[in-house]
Design a protein around this motif. Structure first.
Motif, PDB file in Angstrom:
ATOM      1  N   GLU A   1      14.490  30.123 -49.145  1.00 17.27           N
ATOM      2  CA  GLU A   1      14.671  30.674 -48.448  1.00 17.27           C
ATOM      3  C   GLU A   1      16.379  29.984 -48.864  1.00 17.27           C
ATOM      4  OE1 GLU A   1      12.119  30.748 -45.245  1.00 17.27           O
ATOM      5  OE2 GLU A   1      10.899  32.222 -46.480  1.00 17.27           O
ATOM      6  N   GLU A   2      16.285  27.975 -48.418  1.00 20.62           N
ATOM      7  CA  GLU A   2      17.230  27.831 -48.008  1.00 20.62           C
ATOM      8  C   GLU A   2      18.417  28.292 -49.140  1.00 20.62           C
ATOM      9  OE1 GLU A   2      17.088  23.518 -47.220  1.00 20.62           O
ATOM     10  OE2 GLU A   2      16.298  24.172 -45.476  1.00 20.62           O
ATOM     11  N   ALA A   3      17.855  28.299 -50.892  1.00 22.93           N
ATOM     12  CA  ALA A   3      18.334  28.028 -51.992  1.00 22.93           C
ATOM     13  C   ALA A   3      19.030  29.786 -52.235  1.00 22.93           C
ATOM     14  CB  ALA A   3      17.384  27.634 -53.118  1.00 22.93           C
ATOM     15  N   SER A   4      18.090  30.779 -51.425  1.00 25.69           N
ATOM     16  CA  SER A   4      18.542  31.604 -51.574  1.00 25.69           C
ATOM     17  C   SER A   4      19.607  32.032 -50.715  1.00 25.69           C
ATOM     18  CB  SER A   4      16.936  33.034 -51.395  1.00 25.69           C
ATOM     19  OG  SER A   4      17.238  32.764 -49.129  1.00 25.69           O
ATOM     20  N   ARG A   5      19.642  31.657 -50.092  1.00 26.88           N
ATOM     21  CA  ARG A   5      21.149  31.603 -49.364  1.00 26.88           C
ATOM     22  C   ARG A   5      22.751  32.185 -50.809  1.00 26.88           C
ATOM     23  NH1 ARG A   5      20.736  26.835 -44.892  1.00 26.88           N
ATOM     24  NH2 ARG A   5      19.134  28.124 -43.910  1.00 26.88           N
ATOM     25  N   GLU A   6      22.697  31.046 -51.437  1.00 28.79           N
ATOM     26  CA  GLU A   6      23.015  31.351 -52.418  1.00 28.79           C
ATOM     27  C   GLU A   6      22.828  32.004 -53.667  1.00 28.79           C
ATOM     28  OE1 GLU A   6      25.005  27.924 -56.411  1.00 28.79           O
ATOM     29  OE2 GLU A   6      24.017  27.437 -54.734  1.00 28.79           O
ATOM     30  N   HIS A   7      21.823  32.261 -53.458  1.00 29.65           N
ATOM     31  CA  HIS A   7      20.949  33.617 -55.271  1.00 29.65           C
ATOM     32  C   HIS A   7      20.061  34.311 -54.396  1.00 29.65           C
ATOM     33  CE1 HIS A   7      22.505  30.144 -57.686  1.00 29.65           C
ATOM     34  NE2 HIS A   7      21.915  29.457 -56.957  1.00 29.65           N
ATOM     35  N   PRO A   8      20.315  34.813 -53.619  1.00 28.38           N
ATOM     36  CA  PRO A   8      19.832  36.175 -53.123  1.00 28.38           C
ATOM     37  C   PRO A   8      18.679  36.440 -53.626  1.00 28.38           C
ATOM     38  CG  PRO A   8      22.396  37.098 -52.522  1.00 28.38           C
ATOM     39  CD  PRO A   8      22.654  36.232 -53.309  1.00 28.38           C
ATOM     40  N   SER A   9      17.400  36.736 -53.484  1.00 27.10           N
ATOM     41  CA  SER A   9      16.215  37.093 -54.070  1.00 27.10           C
ATOM     42  C   SER A   9      14.855  37.558 -53.262  1.00 27.10           C
ATOM     43  CB  SER A   9      15.864  35.485 -54.868  1.00 27.10           C
ATOM     44  OG  SER A   9      15.195  34.674 -54.394  1.00 27.10           O
ATOM     45  N   ARG A  10      14.601  38.079 -53.833  1.00 30.74           N
ATOM     46  CA  ARG A  10      12.918  38.192 -54.212  1.00 30.74           C
ATOM     47  C   ARG A  10      11.911  37.325 -54.374  1.00 30.74           C
ATOM     48  NH1 ARG A  10       9.928  44.077 -55.651  1.00 30.74           N
ATOM     49  NH2 ARG A  10      11.840  44.683 -54.109  1.00 30.74           N
ATOM     50  N   THR A  11      11.868  36.793 -53.350  1.00 25.69           N
ATOM     51  CA  THR A  11      10.324  35.156 -53.303  1.00 25.69           C
ATOM     52  C   THR A  11       8.903  35.670 -53.467  1.00 25.69           C
ATOM     53  OG1 THR A  11      12.431  34.583 -52.730  1.00 25.69           O
ATOM     54  CG2 THR A  11      10.073  33.137 -52.881  1.00 25.69           C
ATOM     55  N   LEU A  12       8.036  35.991 -54.760  1.00 19.85           N
ATOM     56  CA  LEU A  12       6.766  36.499 -54.642  1.00 19.85           C
ATOM     57  C   LEU A  12       6.195  35.258 -54.828  1.00 19.85           C
ATOM     58  CD1 LEU A  12       7.315  38.708 -57.561  1.00 19.85           C
ATOM     59  CD2 LEU A  12       7.604  39.071 -55.291  1.00 19.85           C
ATOM     60  N   VAL A  13       5.600  34.249 -53.416  1.00 24.78           N
ATOM     61  CA  VAL A  13       4.210  32.935 -53.337  1.00 24.78           C
ATOM     62  C   VAL A  13       3.316  33.261 -53.337  1.00 24.78           C
ATOM     63  CG1 VAL A  13       3.765  30.756 -52.122  1.00 24.78           C
ATOM     64  CG2 VAL A  13       5.835  32.069 -51.417  1.00 24.78           C
ATOM     65  N   VAL A  14       2.589  32.895 -55.268  1.00 25.43           N
ATOM     66  CA  VAL A  14       0.683  33.223 -56.027  1.00 25.43           C
ATOM     67  C   VAL A  14       0.623  31.972 -55.385  1.00 25.43           C
ATOM     68  CG1 VAL A  14      -0.454  33.515 -57.598  1.00 25.43           C
ATOM     69  CG2 VAL A  14       2.208  34.426 -57.374  1.00 25.43           C
ATOM     70  N   ILE A  15      -0.455  32.225 -53.906  1.00 27.04           N
ATOM     71  CA  ILE A  15      -1.695  31.080 -53.762  1.00 27.04           C
ATOM     72  C   ILE A  15      -2.231  31.904 -54.199  1.00 27.04           C
ATOM     73  CG2 ILE A  15      -2.330  29.839 -51.920  1.00 27.04           C
ATOM     74  CD1 ILE A  15       0.295  30.089 -49.735  1.00 27.04           C
ATOM     75  N   LYS A  16      -2.980  30.819 -54.869  1.00 26.29           N
ATOM     76  CA  LYS A  16      -4.463  31.253 -55.754  1.00 26.29           C
ATOM     77  C   LYS A  16      -5.598  30.154 -54.785  1.00 26.29           C
ATOM     78  CE  LYS A  16      -2.922  32.005 -59.968  1.00 26.29           C
ATOM     79  NZ  LYS A  16      -3.250  31.368 -61.697  1.00 26.29           N
ATOM     80  N   ARG A  17      -6.487  31.186 -53.989  1.00 28.39           N
ATOM     81  CA  ARG A  17      -7.233  30.120 -52.799  1.00 28.39           C
ATOM     82  C   ARG A  17      -8.702  29.533 -53.773  1.00 28.39           C
ATOM     83  NH1 ARG A  17      -6.284  31.411 -47.322  1.00 28.39           N
ATOM     84  NH2 ARG A  17      -7.534  30.107 -47.385  1.00 28.39           N
ATOM     85  N   VAL A  18      -8.804  28.772 -53.415  1.00 24.09           N
ATOM     86  CA  VAL A  18     -10.257  27.608 -54.523  1.00 24.09           C
ATOM     87  C   VAL A  18     -11.412  29.034 -53.201  1.00 24.09           C
ATOM     88  CG1 VAL A  18     -11.423  25.999 -54.286  1.00 24.09           C
ATOM     89  CG2 VAL A  18      -9.084  26.132 -54.306  1.00 24.09           C
ATOM     90  N   ALA A  19     -12.457  28.785 -53.950  1.00 21.39           N
ATOM     91  CA  ALA A  19     -13.535  29.490 -53.402  1.00 21.39           C
ATOM     92  C   ALA A  19     -14.734  28.271 -53.305  1.00 21.39           C
ATOM     93  CB  ALA A  19     -14.174  30.409 -54.731  1.00 21.39           C
TER      94      ALA A  19
END
Length: 311
Positions: free
Chosen positions: A52-70
């Motif tokens: 998010e801090e880097a997006s100030r220079e590079h506006p972006s769509r950020t997709l955070v993929v969290i693979k939940r452990v079974a």
């Protein structure tokens, strides 16, 4: 604005993004890339904050993929996708979607991510921890023009470095290399001022430091001299020594944000050489999305085809 979606689909997430933009009065999309962060729950907060801090220079769509452990038999058979959609002030200067995958969905995260990529925009995938052995052949990595790993996040960084040598593909990079940009710039400037051939070199750092190893390989490839690795107590690269016929070129940073530059026949100078934050490193990587040839050279310790009389 935040929208929580349980047991959802990529189509519903896209609709939520449109809904969120309209709700805050900014329907136009002005983002320049898609940043995909593949991480675990423990490291997700810090990684998202850096992005998010880097997006100030590079506006972006950020997709955070969290693979939940079974953790239960039901978790292992359950296939589900939960999402948290953030727009406006809750998402830096772009949009954020946190994707939590369960069961079989985790094995096909690329099919979830693909419909959420910005059209006609570059894709960058970043693994803060637990990067795949071959990033370019990972299903998510295959979607990206730039693939970012971090050898500082593994238990055996030098073993990881050797693995990166054999798995390298154009578009790969590592934050252990990005951390060296100020060192490389300072060394290049020092050599331009000294204007004398280098006959020996040494890089000083703590043991098992991947940045120091990359710097040593880069110097050896560019200057065609043997480079000694010296172990010190410092937490990062602490010094670089270049031997010349006129005397030693030394950049010394034992601790803190300042370094001392010494050139033959000149008084020592104090220069800024701070340890940069993760967000600064990510922002640098997003400035250029073409293949990083110097990183490939540093990995392999090979000389470039062009003139290598200077670093």
């Amino acid at each position: 604005m935040k929208i929580d979606l349980t047991d959802t689909t990529a189509s519903k997430i896209n609709k939520a993004l449109v809904q969120g933009r309209h709700a805050i009065g900014t329907p136009a999309v002005g983002m320049v890339l898609t940043m995909v962060i593949v991480t675990d729950e423990e490291n997700a907060y810090d990684a998202l904050k850096a992005a998010e801090e880097a997006s100030r220079e590079h506006p972006s769509r950020t997709l955070v993929v969290i693979k939940r452990v079974a953790r239960t038999p039901r978790d292992r058979t359950q296939s589900r996708l939960d999402a948290e959609v953030r727009v406006g002030s809750d998402a830096g200067t772009g949009e954020t979607v946190i994707l939590r995958t369960y069961g079989e969905v985790s094995d096909h995260a690329d099919s979830v991510v693909l419909p959420l990529l910005l059209p006609d925009a570059p894709v960058v995938v970043w693994w803060p921890v637990d990067a795949p052995d071959i990033p370019s052949k990972d299903p998510l990595g295959a979607l990206a023009q730039r693939r970012i790993t971090d050898m500082y996040a593994v238990e055996a960084p030098l073993a990881a470095l050797e693995a990166r040598v054999s798995s390298y593909a154009p578009g790969d990079t590592d934050l252990a290399w990005t951390r060296l940009t100020p060192w490389r710039s300072m060394l290049a400037a020092a050599l331009d001022q000294a204007r004398t051939p280098v006959i020996s070199a040494a890089v000083e750092s703590e043991a098992e430091n991947p940045s120091a190893e990359l710097l040593a390989r880069w110097l050896g490839a560019r200057l065609h001299v043997p480079v000694e690795r010296v172990v010190t107590a410092g937490p990062v690269v602490t010094a670089v020594r270049l031997g010349t016929e006129k005397g030693e070129i030394l950049i010394d940073r034992p601790e803190g944000p300042l370094a001392t530059l010494s050139l033959p026949g000149q008084p020592a100078r104090t220069l800024a050489l701070k340890v940069r934050s993760t967000s600064e490193l990510i922002a640098e990587e997003l400035r250029r999305l073409d293949a990083d040839e110097m990183y490939a050279i540093a990995l392999r310790g090979e000389a470039a085809e062009e003139n290598t009389s200077h670093v």
